[in-house]
Design an enzyme around this catalytic site. Structure first.
Site, PDB file in Angstrom:
ATOM      1  N   TYR A  80      47.488  36.432  44.857  1.00  0.00           N
ATOM      2  CA  TYR A  80      48.641  36.698  43.998  1.00  0.00           C
ATOM      3  C   TYR A  80      49.161  35.529  43.165  1.00  0.00           C
ATOM      4  O   TYR A  80      49.966  35.728  42.266  1.00  0.00           O
ATOM      5  CB  TYR A  80      49.769  37.325  44.833  1.00  0.00           C
TER       6      TYR A  80
ATOM      7  N   PHE B 209      57.759  45.512  53.815  1.00  0.00           N
ATOM      8  CA  PHE B 209      57.552  46.707  52.996  1.00  0.00           C
ATOM      9  C   PHE B 209      56.126  46.759  52.473  1.00  0.00           C
ATOM     10  O   PHE B 209      55.388  45.811  52.611  1.00  0.00           O
ATOM     11  CB  PHE B 209      58.555  46.724  51.832  1.00  0.00           C
TER      12      PHE B 209
HETATM   13  C1  LIG Z   1      43.002  43.187  47.097  1.00  0.00           C
HETATM   14  C2  LIG Z   1      42.435  44.311  46.224  1.00  0.00           C
HETATM   15  C3  LIG Z   1      43.583  45.207  45.783  1.00  0.00           C
HETATM   16  C4  LIG Z   1      41.761  43.679  45.003  1.00  0.00           C
HETATM   17  O1  LIG Z   1      41.378  44.702  44.086  1.00  0.00           O
HETATM   18  P1  LIG Z   1      40.227  44.470  42.979  1.00  0.00           P
HETATM   19  O2  LIG Z   1      40.305  45.599  42.009  1.00  0.00           O
HETATM   20  O3  LIG Z   1      38.942  44.200  43.648  1.00  0.00           O
HETATM   21  O4  LIG Z   1      40.737  43.135  42.241  1.00  0.00           O
HETATM   22  P2  LIG Z   1      40.343  42.684  40.744  1.00  0.00           P
HETATM   23  O5  LIG Z   1      38.881  42.864  40.523  1.00  0.00           O
HETATM   24  O6  LIG Z   1      41.262  43.286  39.742  1.00  0.00           O
HETATM   25  O7  LIG Z   1      40.673  41.150  40.868  1.00  0.00           O
HETATM   26  C5  LIG Z   1      41.764  40.525  40.186  1.00  0.00           C
HETATM   27  C6  LIG Z   1      41.688  39.054  40.456  1.00  0.00           C
HETATM   28  O8  LIG Z   1      41.996  38.805  41.828  1.00  0.00           O
HETATM   29  C7  LIG Z   1      40.914  38.159  42.480  1.00  0.00           C
HETATM   30  N1  LIG Z   1      40.814  38.723  43.821  1.00  0.00           N
HETATM   31  C8  LIG Z   1      40.741  40.022  44.161  1.00  0.00           C
HETATM   32  N2  LIG Z   1      40.706  40.162  45.490  1.00  0.00           N
HETATM   33  C9  LIG Z   1      40.787  38.928  46.008  1.00  0.00           C
HETATM   34  C10 LIG Z   1      40.802  38.431  47.335  1.00  0.00           C
HETATM   35  N3  LIG Z   1      40.731  39.245  48.399  1.00  0.00           N
HETATM   36  N4  LIG Z   1      40.891  37.096  47.510  1.00  0.00           N
HETATM   37  C11 LIG Z   1      40.969  36.264  46.443  1.00  0.00           C
HETATM   38  N5  LIG Z   1      40.947  36.689  45.153  1.00  0.00           N
HETATM   39  C12 LIG Z   1      40.859  38.005  44.946  1.00  0.00           C
HETATM   40  C13 LIG Z   1      39.698  38.458  41.635  1.00  0.00           C
HETATM   41  O9  LIG Z   1      38.715  37.460  41.785  1.00  0.00           O
HETATM   42  C14 LIG Z   1      40.288  38.498  40.235  1.00  0.00           C
HETATM   43  O10 LIG Z   1      40.475  37.187  39.750  1.00  0.00           O
HETATM   44  P3  LIG Z   1      40.539  36.868  38.155  1.00  0.00           P
HETATM   45  O11 LIG Z   1      41.032  38.113  37.470  1.00  0.00           O
HETATM   46  O12 LIG Z   1      41.499  35.736  38.068  1.00  0.00           O
HETATM   47  O13 LIG Z   1      39.141  36.525  37.784  1.00  0.00           O
HETATM   48  C15 LIG Z   1      41.376  45.137  47.014  1.00  0.00           C
HETATM   49  O14 LIG Z   1      40.392  44.267  47.482  1.00  0.00           O
HETATM   50  C16 LIG Z   1      41.943  45.924  48.189  1.00  0.00           C
HETATM   51  O15 LIG Z   1      42.347  47.078  48.032  1.00  0.00           O
HETATM   52  N6  LIG Z   1      42.010  45.333  49.417  1.00  0.00           N
HETATM   53  C17 LIG Z   1      42.454  46.024  50.625  1.00  0.00           C
HETATM   54  C18 LIG Z   1      43.943  46.338  50.626  1.00  0.00           C
HETATM   55  C19 LIG Z   1      44.775  45.099  50.361  1.00  0.00           C
HETATM   56  O16 LIG Z   1      44.586  44.051  50.921  1.00  0.00           O
HETATM   57  N7  LIG Z   1      45.750  45.260  49.438  1.00  0.00           N
HETATM   58  C20 LIG Z   1      46.670  44.190  49.087  1.00  0.00           C
HETATM   59  C21 LIG Z   1      47.961  44.470  49.770  1.00  0.00           C
HETATM   60  S1  LIG Z   1      49.112  43.144  49.607  1.00  0.00           S
END
Ligand SMILES: CC(C)(COP(=O)(O)OP(=O)(O)OC[C@H]1O[C@@H](n2cnc3c(N)ncnc32)[C@H](O)[C@@H]1OP(=O)(O)O)[C@@H](O)C(=O)NCCC(=O)NCCS
Length: 401
Positions: free
Chosen positions: A126, A401
């Protein structure tokens, strides 16, 4: 909004509810109970949910709920609580989260929220979106049998053992008083109080029903769980408004003779270790972030909180995600700030995520300067920012939350 030829981002509607809940369940590995669905529906609702769809399939979701969050000095600001972010495992790392966030934060900006806040599942995601970890909490275990109170620890008394549901209005009133003075703490919606006091088996984490200890200025809610060496009192929530209530409740909790240990989470400034002759008895199991803050409106946010000393300098804030950044003249007199856009040269340069970490006072400017994430033109400017942004009360999350 289109993210690729196939993926579309749009507001969710009633027909999407089942599918987006499934995404949550898969993403977090936890099926919802019917009660948890009801709470989520009432708290967030479909109208604040944004989804990504691939053909007919929902492959991404993010939600937010309106919140009121206390900032240092006791003013409460409007915030969006971002929650329930999940992307289908079949569609990860192709920009869906980024596209969902772009749309969601455009809406949050338009709503006039001063802050956007979240609780992060992982720490590496984030910062790029301008969020910084803004509270710190330690999970601790105390071997109750080894704990002895320091001779100077008061014994104010005044603690009653009660049934939680019998004292709901007293507990909620203490929470409200605590929330109004604690940076980071949110106003708690009635639906969450209902859920807490309903104390359903699915919310007990393997523990007993809730026990409660009540003081005029504080309360402790805990469950008994079975540990390897014996019974543990696991504190679910403890809120105190005065040091006397804090000492009184800990004296009563340590009076639970048959409990081998007590588990709780503490803010860094919690005085519990200093109430004991041996502070090491409060053993830290983990230390982690709680609330993450993204400042949506720098001017409104910096004017809302109070400061511990005067300041007059130009601050440059860089926002790599949206356009909340810029140069601001920050003038603080007698604790209160005015913040106005300027073209003058900055004396302090900081990314928005690092400013989010400093905002509630839980982190120190010098740590970010040492990490090359905050620049000042002189050491004096650094100490001035460090002192002014510190807070006389530790930041904490009110409810997850
Ligand atoms: C976390 C999650 C939402 C990421 O979704 P995603 O569509 O794969 O993410 P994106 O491809 O849009 O990535 C956006 C950016 O975040 C980074 N990123 C995504 N997941 C990441 C992770 N787990 N750790 C580090 N960086 C991450 C990407 O490298 C990308 O970086 P950039 O745009 O600066 O190059 C997904 O992996 C998920 O649903 N995880 C399980 C549920 C969860 O943990 N949700 C978060 C709740 S707080």
């Amino acid at each position: 909004m289109k993210t690729s030829t196939r993926i579309t981002v749009r507001a969710a509607d009633e027909r999407d509810w089942r599918n987006l809940l499934l995404l949550h369940e898969v993403g977090f590995g936890t099926p919802y109970t019917p009660e948890a669905i009801d709470v989520r529906r009432e708290l967030v609702g479909i109208d604040r949910s944004i989804i990504a769809v691939d053909g007919e399939a929902v492959v991404g979701v993010t939600m937010d709920l309106p919140m009121t969050v206390t900032v240092p000095g006791g003013v409460a600001v409007g915030a969006a609580g971002v929650t329930g972010v999940s992307v289908a495992p079949s569609h990860r790392r192709r920009g869906i989260l980024r596209a969902l966030y772009a749309e969601q934060h455009r809406r949050i900006q338009a709503s006039g929220a001063v802050l956007s806040v979240l609780i992060a599942s992982e720490g590496g995601i984030y910062g790029r979106f301008g969020y910084g970890p803004a509270t710190i909490e330690s999970a601790v275990t105390i071997d109750r049998r080894l704990a002895a109170f320091h001779p100077k620890t008061p014994d104010p008394g005044g603690v009653r053992v009660v049934r939680p549901a019998d004292v709901r209005t007293t507990i909620t009133a203490v929470y409200d008083r605590w929330q109004r003075i604690t940076p980071g703490a949110q106003v708690r919606p009635e639906v969450l109080w209902d859920r807490l006091f309903a104390d359903r088996e699915s919310d007990r984490g393997g523990g007993t029903t809730l026990f409660a200890m009540l003081h005029d200025d504080g309360y402790a809610l805990y469950r008994r769980v079975d540990g390897e060496d014996g019974m543990i009192a696991r504190i679910q929530e403890m809120r105190t408004v005065t040091d006397r209530a804090h000492a009184a409740l800990w004296r009563a909790l340590f009076g639970l003779d048959l409990m081998h240990g007590i588990e709780t989470t503490l803010a860094p400034d919690d005085p519990l270790p200093q109430l004991l002759t041996d502070s090491r008895v409060v053993r830290t199991r983990s230390r982690r972030d709680g609330l993450w803050v993204r400042i949506m409106d720098v001017r409104a946010a910096l004017e809302a909180r109070t400061y511990r000393s005067d300041l007059d300098l130009v601050l440059q804030v860089d926002d790599g995600f949206l356009d909340a950044g810029g140069r601001f003249r920050l003038s603080v007199r007698d604790g209160h700030a005015t913040c106005t856009p300027t073209d003058d040269d900055p004396r302090v340069v900081v990314d928005l995520d690092a400013l989010g970490s400093l905002y509630l006072g839980a982190h120190q400017a010098r740590t970010f300067a040492a990490a090359h994430r905050l620049w000042t033109d002189t050491p004096e400017a650094l100490w001035a920012v460090e002192h002014a942004f510190s807070s006389n009360r530790g930041a904490q999350v009110g409810w997850p939350f």
